[in-house]
Motif scaffolding. Structure first.
Motif, PDB file in Angstrom:
ATOM      1  N   LEU B 126       0.854  -1.183   0.000  1.00 31.78           N
ATOM      2  CA  LEU B 126       0.000   0.000   0.000  1.00 31.78           C
ATOM      3  C   LEU B 126       0.896   1.240   0.000  1.00 31.78           C
ATOM      4  O   LEU B 126       1.762   1.398   0.869  1.00 31.78           O
ATOM      5  CB  LEU B 126      -0.926   0.009   1.223  1.00 31.78           C
ATOM      6  CG  LEU B 126      -2.001   1.100   1.187  1.00 31.78           C
ATOM      7  CD1 LEU B 126      -3.007   0.844   0.058  1.00 31.78           C
ATOM      8  CD2 LEU B 126      -2.726   1.197   2.524  1.00 31.78           C
ATOM      9  N   HIS B 127       0.695   2.089  -0.990  1.00 34.15           N
ATOM     10  CA  HIS B 127       1.471   3.320  -1.109  1.00 34.15           C
ATOM     11  C   HIS B 127       0.589   4.482  -0.672  1.00 34.15           C
ATOM     12  O   HIS B 127      -0.513   4.663  -1.202  1.00 34.15           O
ATOM     13  CB  HIS B 127       1.919   3.497  -2.574  1.00 34.15           C
ATOM     14  CG  HIS B 127       2.774   4.695  -2.795  1.00 34.15           C
ATOM     15  ND1 HIS B 127       2.932   5.287  -4.021  1.00 34.15           N
ATOM     16  CD2 HIS B 127       3.521   5.428  -1.930  1.00 34.15           C
ATOM     17  CE1 HIS B 127       3.737   6.327  -3.905  1.00 34.15           C
ATOM     18  NE2 HIS B 127       4.111   6.436  -2.657  1.00 34.15           N
ATOM     19  N   VAL B 128       1.056   5.229   0.295  1.00 32.09           N
ATOM     20  CA  VAL B 128       0.249   6.311   0.871  1.00 32.09           C
ATOM     21  C   VAL B 128       1.050   7.598   0.850  1.00 32.09           C
ATOM     22  O   VAL B 128       2.228   7.613   1.204  1.00 32.09           O
ATOM     23  CB  VAL B 128      -0.151   5.970   2.333  1.00 32.09           C
ATOM     24  CG1 VAL B 128      -0.841   7.146   3.008  1.00 32.09           C
ATOM     25  CG2 VAL B 128      -1.023   4.735   2.383  1.00 32.09           C
ATOM     26  N   GLU B 129       0.409   8.676   0.427  1.00 36.15           N
ATOM     27  CA  GLU B 129       1.026   9.994   0.546  1.00 36.15           C
ATOM     28  C   GLU B 129       0.091  10.853   1.365  1.00 36.15           C
ATOM     29  O   GLU B 129      -1.126  10.866   1.117  1.00 36.15           O
ATOM     30  CB  GLU B 129       1.206  10.627  -0.832  1.00 36.15           C
ATOM     31  CG  GLU B 129       2.651  10.854  -1.181  1.00 36.15           C
ATOM     32  CD  GLU B 129       2.807  11.529  -2.525  1.00 36.15           C
ATOM     33  OE1 GLU B 129       3.734  11.178  -3.231  1.00 36.15           O
ATOM     34  OE2 GLU B 129       1.958  12.390  -2.867  1.00 36.15           O
ATOM     35  N   GLU B 153      -4.325  -5.453   7.970  1.00 35.61           N
ATOM     36  CA  GLU B 153      -5.451  -4.695   8.553  1.00 35.61           C
ATOM     37  C   GLU B 153      -5.484  -3.255   8.033  1.00 35.61           C
ATOM     38  O   GLU B 153      -6.512  -2.588   8.138  1.00 35.61           O
ATOM     39  CB  GLU B 153      -5.360  -4.647  10.079  1.00 35.61           C
ATOM     40  CG  GLU B 153      -5.036  -5.959  10.769  1.00 35.61           C
ATOM     41  CD  GLU B 153      -3.535  -6.168  10.982  1.00 35.61           C
ATOM     42  OE1 GLU B 153      -2.735  -5.806  10.087  1.00 35.61           O
ATOM     43  OE2 GLU B 153      -3.180  -6.717  12.042  1.00 35.61           O
ATOM     44  N   ILE B 154      -4.362  -2.765   7.491  1.00 36.97           N
ATOM     45  CA  ILE B 154      -4.311  -1.369   7.044  1.00 36.97           C
ATOM     46  C   ILE B 154      -5.350  -1.114   5.939  1.00 36.97           C
ATOM     47  O   ILE B 154      -5.846   0.005   5.792  1.00 36.97           O
ATOM     48  CB  ILE B 154      -2.882  -0.970   6.576  1.00 36.97           C
ATOM     49  CG1 ILE B 154      -2.731   0.546   6.470  1.00 36.97           C
ATOM     50  CG2 ILE B 154      -2.496  -1.627   5.263  1.00 36.97           C
ATOM     51  CD1 ILE B 154      -2.610   1.282   7.772  1.00 36.97           C
ATOM     52  N   LEU B 155      -5.701  -2.174   5.202  1.00 35.75           N
ATOM     53  CA  LEU B 155      -6.679  -2.011   4.113  1.00 35.75           C
ATOM     54  C   LEU B 155      -8.058  -1.662   4.660  1.00 35.75           C
ATOM     55  O   LEU B 155      -8.880  -1.057   3.964  1.00 35.75           O
ATOM     56  CB  LEU B 155      -6.750  -3.288   3.264  1.00 35.75           C
ATOM     57  CG  LEU B 155      -5.472  -3.601   2.479  1.00 35.75           C
ATOM     58  CD1 LEU B 155      -5.594  -4.935   1.763  1.00 35.75           C
ATOM     59  CD2 LEU B 155      -5.150  -2.486   1.473  1.00 35.75           C
ATOM     60  N   GLY B 156      -8.315  -2.003   5.930  1.00 34.59           N
ATOM     61  CA  GLY B 156      -9.610  -1.693   6.540  1.00 34.59           C
ATOM     62  C   GLY B 156      -9.611  -0.373   7.294  1.00 34.59           C
ATOM     63  O   GLY B 156     -10.655   0.038   7.825  1.00 34.59           O
ATOM     64  N   VAL B 157      -8.464   0.307   7.337  1.00 33.48           N
ATOM     65  CA  VAL B 157      -8.381   1.576   8.073  1.00 33.48           C
ATOM     66  C   VAL B 157      -8.771   2.718   7.146  1.00 33.48           C
ATOM     67  O   VAL B 157      -8.330   2.753   5.996  1.00 33.48           O
ATOM     68  CB  VAL B 157      -6.946   1.794   8.611  1.00 33.48           C
ATOM     69  CG1 VAL B 157      -6.817   3.142   9.313  1.00 33.48           C
ATOM     70  CG2 VAL B 157      -6.542   0.659   9.551  1.00 33.48           C
ATOM     71  N   ASP B 158      -9.595   3.632   7.605  1.00 35.64           N
ATOM     72  CA  ASP B 158      -9.964   4.782   6.783  1.00 35.64           C
ATOM     73  C   ASP B 158      -8.864   5.840   6.894  1.00 35.64           C
ATOM     74  O   ASP B 158      -8.860   6.673   7.807  1.00 35.64           O
ATOM     75  CB  ASP B 158     -11.316   5.359   7.233  1.00 35.64           C
ATOM     76  CG  ASP B 158     -11.763   6.490   6.313  1.00 35.64           C
ATOM     77  OD1 ASP B 158     -10.965   6.898   5.429  1.00 35.64           O
ATOM     78  OD2 ASP B 158     -12.896   6.959   6.470  1.00 35.64           O
TER      79      ASP B 158
END
Lengths: 233, 233
Positions: B126-129, B153-158
């Motif tokens: 998962l790439h996040v900016e 679990e990060i995929l379920g975090v808003d």
């Protein structure tokens, strides 16, 4: 009663750390008492204390006098940074160290330096500029002010031969050091000295030391482009 | 025999430190045995041991198992840097914290990221900016890759609401962290996001964490112009 097996404190620390990692002990939890952990792990209470001190130093748990130990809810990343003598740093990289004195001058501290040193009024200090080299290429450019009150002997040191960095580290222990890290754009003068384009982004390591309340020195070490400070936790 | 007076280990450390500062004990010197210092200062041997551990941690003396204690000839400046959760850092400055998610994307790790994470081959992560704000002004721009193996679990975090920074610090303890500090010039994209001129020198704080040998995340926090990391020793 059986003799407890002798566990090293690092073993015990690693076992408690594993329980933090696997969430046996969760953020915000109060840990069992040192005595109880000691009994559980079959070691001395002093071993648990030593381990807890290390985990507290690492920012993972909080210890309170009589209040026991709590798992930090918001752990900080706590890193230890070592700033060695520049010669030692260059040699540790396997490079040949070199050094040029660029400026050695008695001058009154400009306002920014006086502020950094927490001086009540400007005073005359020794102003030194020097270039440290690695394999004959610029490595760190240091701009330093040295107090003649706490280091009058510096006037007798041949700074063309021995760097103020080495002389001070070896001869002037300090009781307090402020460390400040930031980035600057190379101005024309810095660019020329570090052999880098004007405007290049450079990491600056600024250190200021005092002995008791008296300033010893402040130094702004401008590093070459691409320089990185690394540490592992 | 008289009872020894109870000295705190910090008192004893300060007294030994004073002897290093006034050069009673000089660089390279071997110190008296802990027992002898304890007797001299009228405290328990364990108190001297605790004090010596602290002076060794500070890089002032070296302890050897059975070999006693030596004053370091070339002391290093050893600093502790705390990197807190960005929200906590901003709030500690007395500013109002803000946060914008700029990008959230599944992508294969580019070579530089795979190298930083010590991956054997590229994987999807998962790439996040995201942009962290202080008083509605850009503060830190974070560019982060998160392993879906260790943090599915990060995929379920808003992430529009909760920053990956906070979620990971609270939920994903690590066993190893690499910290890297360096300076970069703002490129067009970074300049736009941080509201700064192209080419501005910016301090970067890069952190990479692993749990046992498995990567958790790597983050490149690009700080606003003028940002400083400070610490006092």
């Amino acid at each position: 009663m059986t003799e407890p097996i002798r566990h090293s404190w690092t073993d015990i620390r690693d076992r408690i750390h594993a329980r933090l990692l696997d969430r046996t002990y969760r953020p915000g939890d109060k840990l069992p008492r040192d005595e109880d952990i000691a009994q559980d792990l079959g070691c001395a209470r002093s071993t648990v204390q030593r381990a807890m001190r290390d985990l507290a130093d690492a920012g993972l748990v909080e210890r309170k006098r009589k209040g026991g130990t709590t798992v930090r809810a918001d752990p900080v990343t706590r890193a230890t940074l070592d700033v060695p003598i520049t010669r030692a740093e260059v040699e540790a990289l396997g490079s040949v160290y070199g050094y040029h004195l660029l400026l050695r001058d008695l001058a009154v501290t400009p306002p920014a330096i006086a502020a950094t040193l927490a001086l009540r009024k400007p005073v005359e200090m020794l102003h030194v500029e020097a270039l440290h080299l690695a394999d004959q290429r610029p490595y760190i450019l240091e701009d330093r002010w040295i107090s003649l009150e706490t280091s009058p002997e510096i006037l007798g040191v041949d700074l063309a031969v021995e760097s103020a960095n080495e002389w001070l580290v070896r001869n002037k222990p300090y009781s307090r050091c402020d460390l400040r890290l930031y980035a600057i754009e190379a101005n024309a003068r810095t660019a020329l000295q570090l052999d880098t384009p004007v405007g290049a982004a450079l990491l600056v390591i600024e250190r200021t030391t005092w002995i008791n309340e008296a300033p010893i020195t402040t130094v702004r070490s401008v590093t070459k482009p691409g320089y990185q400070m690394l540490t592992q936790i």
